[in-house]
Design an enzyme around this catalytic site. Structure first.
Site, PDB file in Angstrom:
ATOM      1  CG  HIS A 186     -46.990  44.571  -5.360  1.00 57.45           C
ATOM      2  ND1 HIS A 186     -46.962  45.889  -4.998  1.00 57.45           N
ATOM      3  CD2 HIS A 186     -48.074  44.037  -4.752  1.00 57.45           C
ATOM      4  CE1 HIS A 186     -47.980  46.141  -4.200  1.00 57.45           C
ATOM      5  NE2 HIS A 186     -48.658  45.033  -4.029  1.00 57.45           N
ATOM      6  CB  CYS A 497     -60.521  21.520   2.938  1.00 56.38           C
ATOM      7  SG  CYS A 497     -60.633  21.601   4.729  1.00 56.38           S
TER       8      CYS A 497
HETATM    9  C1  PEP Z   1     -56.468  19.849   8.078  1.00 59.06           C
HETATM   10  O1  PEP Z   1     -56.224  19.706   9.271  1.00 59.06           O
HETATM   11  O2  PEP Z   1     -56.568  18.895   7.278  1.00 59.06           O
HETATM   12  C2  PEP Z   1     -56.690  21.194   7.525  1.00 59.06           C
HETATM   13  C3  PEP Z   1     -57.146  21.371   6.302  1.00 59.06           C
HETATM   14  O3  PEP Z   1     -56.362  22.241   8.294  1.00 59.06           O
HETATM   15  P1  PEP Z   1     -54.852  22.722   8.622  1.00 59.06           P
HETATM   16  O4  PEP Z   1     -53.932  21.908   7.750  1.00 59.06           O
HETATM   17  O5  PEP Z   1     -54.817  24.161   8.328  1.00 59.06           O
HETATM   18  O6  PEP Z   1     -54.743  22.402  10.065  1.00 59.06           O
END
Ligand code: PEP
Ligand code: MG
Length: 539
Positions: A186, A497
């Site tokens: 926290h 991502c």
């Molecule tokens: C990736 O592989 O680019 C991804 C976003 O997943 P992680 O890094 O969690 O494997």
């Protein structure tokens, strides 16, 4: 000059004098016992709860809802009749003072939680210590007096509690140095929420003395005591640079970026759990592009049950609404193996049982998570993302399980939503079969970390092969372009991502490929927004 290293809990630089906090009230004065001791104790619980509610209101205003929840939880603990009964019983049985009863009972509760292996439960020990201090201050008539002054200081203590932070004069805390608490504690959440740099020194803060001049570089996790001229100059320059970066980022307009083809680009954030939300909300992200849900599996001694998962997803979705949240189903295996799953030892774990292929072999666990996601989807727009897909069969099997879960929830009368279904494009097989996969799902999201590892045949855990894992390798960029085209042709949105999403040298290229969403760490949202501003009208 002396250097003390610790773990970063809230980034930033702070330079000033140390003030040692004395929030540890384990020594209590014995005051004369009177007939009203019971009443005094009950009154202290009521007043302490009111005080925590007050801190919650203050925190909601200055540090956000997540931080306010800490104090609301304290107020609920103080209103717990069982806890009060236990303290009253101690008072009666031991013929002690109200202060001693409070200290003994709450210390015992704190010790019980401190010994637990679950990190979330362990954190509750700090809550018990915090409410104990609050009660003792009220009983001793010290309430409201934090013993400090308006002078700006770096607060140091074996334990700094959330209440210590909230009761300080606004703007008077330059930084914090403490020996207790982790990144998820926290105090860490609060410090990040209030923008106060901080570190945790697990080996203690011996050598840190009241009034000493210090410079804290929380971005590196280093406290310099009596810093020399050179260190001070270096840190002052670093502090100014960080400030300028924040100011120039704040000037970036919040209008959405629309490409010449009329596609709106979303800049989203990647998170590991609800505790990242303060940073996300500050960053102004357009949504959550990746919630790595497996992190909750890793931080405990047993898989989180449906209810626990539902609660954390609901919290994130509600805080983010109406912006979308993409929940990736647990990507366990390879380098993320919780002991309790007893996964087989594999020679090549990166090529082993992980992601969706593992989920489909652990159906009960998978279904518990799918049910939690479906239920949370009733609270806002959600994407359900499957990791490590290599074939259409995995998508179809997952869809069948989702349908099964919906049927169950329906017959149980539990509300659920209809999340969009997406897949991570992070294996060469998914890239090469993108045309077949696209019509079966609602969106694609590139996991460029794994995609680079598999395309370049370079284990991302192996430092020896690191130079071969090149996200700029033409094969990686060709793969992204190829699968992005398959998505655009099928009319489904596509995002990135993985870490490449924050590589500003590739932003323009990605937009030209048809990428609509870039999801990055919260700290990378603003630089990316600035980059898009540069590209406005060009792409
Ligand atoms: C990736 O592989 O680019 C991804 C976003 O997943 P992680 O890094 O969690 O494997
Ligand atoms: Mg991945």
């Amino acid at each position: 000059m002396l250097q003390i290293t610790g773990n970063r809990i809230a980034d930033g630089i702070a330079i000033g004098k140390i003030r040692i906090t004395g929030s540890d009230k384990s020594v209590v004065k014995r005051v004369s016992f009177s007939g009203s001791e019971f009443e005094r104790l009950k009154d202290a619980f009521v007043r302490a709860a009111e005080r925590q509610e007050e801190l919650a209101r203050k925190a909601a205003y200055s540090a956000g809802e997540e931080v306010a929840q800490i104090f609301r939880a304290h107020a609920v603990m103080l209103q717990d009749e069982l806890l009060l009964a236990e303290v009253l019983e101690a008072l009666e049985d031991r013929n002690c003072t109200a202060e001693e009863a409070v200290r003994d009972v709450l210390d015992a509760q704190a010790a019980r939680y401190a010994g637990m292996s679950d990190i979330f439960l362990r954190e509750r020990a700090a809550d018990f210590r915090d409410i104990r201090n609050c009660l003792l201050e009220i009983l001793s008539g010290e309430a409201g007096n934090d013993g400090g002054s308006d002078e700006s200081v770096l607060l140091a203590g074996e334990e700094i509690t959330p209440s210590d932070l909230m009761r300080s004069t606004p703007g008077s805390l330059l930084g914090i140095i403490t020996a207790k608490g982790g990144y998820e504690s926290h105090i860490a959440i609060l410090a990040r929420g209030m923008g106060i740099p901080g570190i945790v020194c697990p080996r203690g803060i011996k050598g840190v003395s009241d009034g000493a001049m210090a410079a804290l570089d929380a971005t590196e996790g280093i406290l310099y005591l009596d810093p020399d001229e050179e260190t001070l100059a270096h840190l002052q320059a670093k502090q100014e640079a960080l400030q300028q970066e924040a100011e120039s980022a704040a000037e970036v307009p919040a209008e959405p970026f629309v490409t010449a083809e009329g596609r709106t680009i979303r800049i989203c954030a990647n998170i590991s759990g609800p505790s990242d939300m303060t940073a996300v909300l500050r960053s102004g992200a357009d949504g959550i592009g990746l919630f790595r849900t497996e992190m909750q599996y890793l931080g405990s001694t047993a898989a989180p049950d449906e209810e626990k998962q539902f609660e954390s997803y609901r919290q994130v979705i509600q805080e983010m609404a109406p912006r979308p949240v993409i929940l990736r189903t647990f990507d366990v295996g390879s380098d993320k193996c919780p002991d309790y799953l007893n996964l087989p030892v594999e020679d090549n774990p990166a090529l082993g049982l992980r992601g969706i292929r593992l989920s489909l072999t652990m159906r009960d666990l998978f279904k518990a998570q799918l049910r939690a996601i479906l239920r949370a989807s009733a609270c806002g727009p959600v994407g359900l993302l499957l990791p490590m897909v290599v074939s259409l069969r995995e998508v179809e099997e997952s869809k069948a399980l989702i349908a099964e879960c919906k049927e169950e929830l329906k017959s149980e009368g539990k509300p659920y939503g209809d999340p969009k279904l997406g897949i991570m494009i992070e294996t060469p097989a998914a890239v090469l079969c993108a045309e077949e996969l696209a019509p079966a799902v609602d969106f694609f999201s590139f996991g460029t970390n794994d995609l680079t590892q598999y395309i370049c045949a370079s284990d991302r855990q192996n430092t020896l092969t690191e130079p071969f894992a090149d996200g700029h390798h033409p094969a990686v960029l060709k793969a992204i372009a190829m699968a992005a085209k398959a998505a655009t042709d099928a009319g489904i949105p596509v995002g990135i991502c993985g870490e490449l999403a924050s590589d500003l040298t590739l932003t323009e290229e990605f937009l030209r490929m048809g990428i609509e969403e870039l999801s990055v760490n919260p700290g990378a949202v603003l630089p990316l927004r600035k980059k898009l501003e540069e590209l406005r009208g060009k792409v």
